[in-house]
Scaffold this motif. Structure first.
Motif, PDB file in Angstrom:
ATOM      1  N   ASN A 182      47.604  44.838  43.097  1.00 31.38           N
ATOM      2  CA  ASN A 182      46.559  44.000  42.344  1.00 31.38           C
ATOM      3  C   ASN A 182      47.508  42.623  43.126  1.00 31.38           C
ATOM      4  OD1 ASN A 182      47.451  41.012  40.431  1.00 31.38           O
ATOM      5  ND2 ASN A 182      45.501  42.299  40.215  1.00 31.38           N
ATOM      6  N   ASN A 184      44.146  39.931  43.177  1.00 29.24           N
ATOM      7  CA  ASN A 184      43.013  39.417  42.263  1.00 29.24           C
ATOM      8  C   ASN A 184      41.553  38.271  43.581  1.00 29.24           C
ATOM      9  OD1 ASN A 184      43.022  40.223  39.732  1.00 29.24           O
ATOM     10  ND2 ASN A 184      44.057  38.709  39.632  1.00 29.24           N
ATOM     11  N   PRO A 251      41.108  43.083  36.144  1.00 31.77           N
ATOM     12  CA  PRO A 251      41.504  42.232  35.021  1.00 31.77           C
ATOM     13  C   PRO A 251      40.688  41.046  34.980  1.00 31.77           C
ATOM     14  CG  PRO A 251      43.209  42.002  37.014  1.00 31.77           C
ATOM     15  CD  PRO A 251      41.654  43.374  37.593  1.00 31.77           C
ATOM     16  N   ASN A 253      40.715  37.235  33.595  1.00 34.13           N
ATOM     17  CA  ASN A 253      41.128  36.148  33.374  1.00 34.13           C
ATOM     18  C   ASN A 253      40.682  35.326  32.340  1.00 34.13           C
ATOM     19  OD1 ASN A 253      44.593  37.550  33.868  1.00 34.13           O
ATOM     20  ND2 ASN A 253      43.055  37.510  35.554  1.00 34.13           N
ATOM     21  N   LEU A 321      53.317  36.609  29.655  1.00 37.04           N
ATOM     22  CA  LEU A 321      52.133  37.407  30.176  1.00 37.04           C
ATOM     23  C   LEU A 321      53.402  37.111  31.553  1.00 37.04           C
ATOM     24  CD1 LEU A 321      48.412  36.010  29.823  1.00 37.04           C
ATOM     25  CD2 LEU A 321      49.183  37.777  29.680  1.00 37.04           C
ATOM     26  N   LEU A 322      52.637  35.639  32.702  1.00 37.66           N
ATOM     27  CA  LEU A 322      54.127  36.324  33.747  1.00 37.66           C
ATOM     28  C   LEU A 322      55.088  34.871  33.710  1.00 37.66           C
ATOM     29  CD1 LEU A 322      52.211  36.716  36.728  1.00 37.66           C
ATOM     30  CD2 LEU A 322      53.499  38.388  36.420  1.00 37.66           C
ATOM     31  N   THR A 323      54.544  34.271  32.606  1.00 39.80           N
ATOM     32  CA  THR A 323      55.059  32.663  32.666  1.00 39.80           C
ATOM     33  C   THR A 323      54.719  32.323  30.935  1.00 39.80           C
ATOM     34  OG1 THR A 323      54.504  31.238  33.658  1.00 39.80           O
ATOM     35  CG2 THR A 323      55.393  31.787  34.966  1.00 39.80           C
ATOM     36  N   THR A 324      53.424  32.762  30.613  1.00 37.39           N
ATOM     37  CA  THR A 324      53.109  32.175  29.668  1.00 37.39           C
ATOM     38  C   THR A 324      52.789  33.308  28.408  1.00 37.39           C
ATOM     39  OG1 THR A 324      50.315  32.658  30.393  1.00 37.39           O
ATOM     40  CG2 THR A 324      51.121  30.035  31.217  1.00 37.39           C
TER      41      THR A 324
HETATM   42  C1  DTB Z   1      46.016  39.228  36.413  1.00 32.29           C
HETATM   43  O1  DTB Z   1      45.022  39.449  36.611  1.00 32.29           O
HETATM   44  N1  DTB Z   1      46.786  38.665  35.911  1.00 32.29           N
HETATM   45  C2  DTB Z   1      48.228  38.511  35.414  1.00 32.29           C
HETATM   46  C3  DTB Z   1      48.216  39.535  36.592  1.00 32.29           C
HETATM   47  N2  DTB Z   1      47.332  40.137  36.522  1.00 32.29           N
HETATM   48  C4  DTB Z   1      49.178  39.129  37.588  1.00 32.29           C
HETATM   49  C5  DTB Z   1      48.545  37.384  35.805  1.00 32.29           C
HETATM   50  C6  DTB Z   1      48.415  36.356  34.272  1.00 32.29           C
HETATM   51  C7  DTB Z   1      49.126  35.564  34.550  1.00 32.29           C
HETATM   52  C8  DTB Z   1      49.026  34.525  33.608  1.00 32.29           C
HETATM   53  C9  DTB Z   1      49.628  32.686  33.739  1.00 32.29           C
HETATM   54  C10 DTB Z   1      51.884  33.345  33.797  1.00 32.29           C
HETATM   55  O2  DTB Z   1      51.855  33.995  32.508  1.00 32.29           O
HETATM   56  O3  DTB Z   1      52.184  32.839  34.293  1.00 32.29           O
END
Ligand code: DTB
Ligand code: SAM
Ligand code: SF4
Length: 345
Positions: A182, A184, A251, A253, A321-324
């Motif tokens: 991935n 973007n 993706p 977002n 998600l990653l941090t949220t």
């Molecule tokens: C993508 O397009 N969205 C994801 C993944 N690829 C890695 C990440 C979203 C992150 C949203 C903010 C977070 O949670 O930190």
């Protein structure tokens, strides 16, 4: 739209299309004819059609390539959180902003395997691992390869996002069995410069080339709702669709506004504009998996249903998600049930 000799138009099959609808010729948007030469004025014409026409067209194309009631499920894990030297104005993991996130080390293998197993048991078919790096070192790559192989051993497809990759690193990841990378493009080239100053759009394109050349599948999309103009959204779609290969996964977002980032407080995007972006992406990249990504937590169910109608056929599933935050798994299961959607195997 440019003039076309082909009179067999997709809109001609629409009982509801009217004079204002845009005739997109079947040879331009039909099955097996992927375009890589989109002009901005064509995308604008597609995108600004009456909403019903745009959705009808996207749904029609979607059904030519996919089962419209199946949605692919991916689960995310942040394997290395915080402390990123890049200054992406949307991102809570940048060292440039104070969002209260600490800098963590790369997770150990057992933590990752446990999360992958839980994701598989909850119905995910792909496990995506993200690291807050500008670019991994060769040592980082060796460690991530161990994680990829452990996740593969759990029977899941693997996707990772580690920042910029050198050609040799991409080859090494491919040889180790990684499925997707991935990376973007995030916005139009013009708006990108206002969002990130520590790297260029060209560097993003170069990594994507390294990924493709290594034979990895590409996952590439962007973020909308960052205060960009509609033309910037069109510009992002143009860049994605005009890549030498359409990304396998796209993706989309919706910005998750995080306090402490420069983008916190930016004007919120009209949800129907989000749906339009999904529909245009589906129409322009009809064979790609189109993922309704970050931002579902604050999106109502009706908007998500419209996104599936517009051709979205993948989601991030799991409460983080990653941090949220992402929607609760029980809420997603209920939504799938209410809409008659099935997870894609
Ligand atoms: C993508 O397009 N969205 C994801 C993944 N690829 C890695 C990440 C979203 C992150 C949203 C903010 C977070 O949670 O930190
Ligand atoms: N550091 C790597 C990079 O930027 O390529 C990988 C991780 S980065 C967090 C992956 C993607 O997450 C970004 O390209 C962006 O699209 C998305 N992202 C980050 N923060 C976001 C936010 N607040 N809202 C929506 N998407 C976000
Ligand atoms: Fe770093 Fe990726 Fe966040 Fe940008 S989006 S600050 S590169 S983790």
């Amino acid at each position: 739209m440019p003039a076309t000799a082909n009179t067999d138009t997709i809109t001609s099959k629409s009982p509801a299309s009217n004079d204002r609808s845009v005739s997109i010729a079947a040879h331009q948007l039909g099955a097996g004819n992927l375009r890589h030469d989109w002009q901005l004025n064509e995308i604008r014409a597609l995108y600004t059609q009456p909403f019903n026409d745009l959705l009808w067209q996207a749904q029609n194309l979607h059904r030519q390539h996919f089962n419209a009631n199946q949605v692919q499920i991916s689960t995310l894990l942040s394997i290395k959180t915080g402390g990123c030297p890049e200054d992406c104005k949307y991102c809570p993991q940048s060292v440039h902003y104070n969002t209260g996130l600490g800098r963590e080390k790369l997770l150990d293998k057992q933590r990752v395997v446990d999360a992958a197993r839980a994701a598989r048991e909850a119905g995910a078919s792909r496990f995506c691992m993200g690291a807050a790096w500008r670019q991994p070192t060769d040592r980082n790559i060796d460690k991530v390869i161990e994680l990829v192989q452990a996740v593969r051993d759990e029977g899941l497809e693997t996707c990772i996002t580690l920042g910029m990759l050198k050609a040799e690193q991409a080859h090494k990841l491919k040889a180790a069995g990684l499925d997707y990378y991935n990376h973007n493009l995030d916005s139009s080239p013009e708006y990108y410069q206002q969002v990130i100053t520590t790297r260029t759009y060209q560097e993003r394109l170069d990594t994507l080339e390294n990924v493709r050349e290594a034979g990895l599948k590409t996952c590439c999309g962007g973020i909308i709702g960052m205060g960009e103009s509609r033309d910037d959204r069109l510009g992002l779609l143009q860049q994605l669709a005009n890549l030498p290969e359409h990304p396998h996964s796209v993706p989309i977002n919706l910005l998750v506004q995080v306090e402490g980032t420069p983008m916190h407080g930016v004007e919120e995007l009209d949800e129907l504009e989000f749906v339009r972006t999904i529909a245009a992406a589906r129409s322009m990249m009809p064979e790609s998996m189109l993922r309704l990504s970050a931002g579902r937590e604050t999106m109502n169910d009706a908007t998500q249903a419209l996104c599936f109608l517009a051709g979205a056929n993948s989601i991030f599933y799991g409460e983080q998600l990653l941090t949220t935050a992402n929607p609760a798994t029980a809420a997603d299961q209920q939504l799938f049930q209410r809409l008659g959607l099935q997870p894609m195997a």
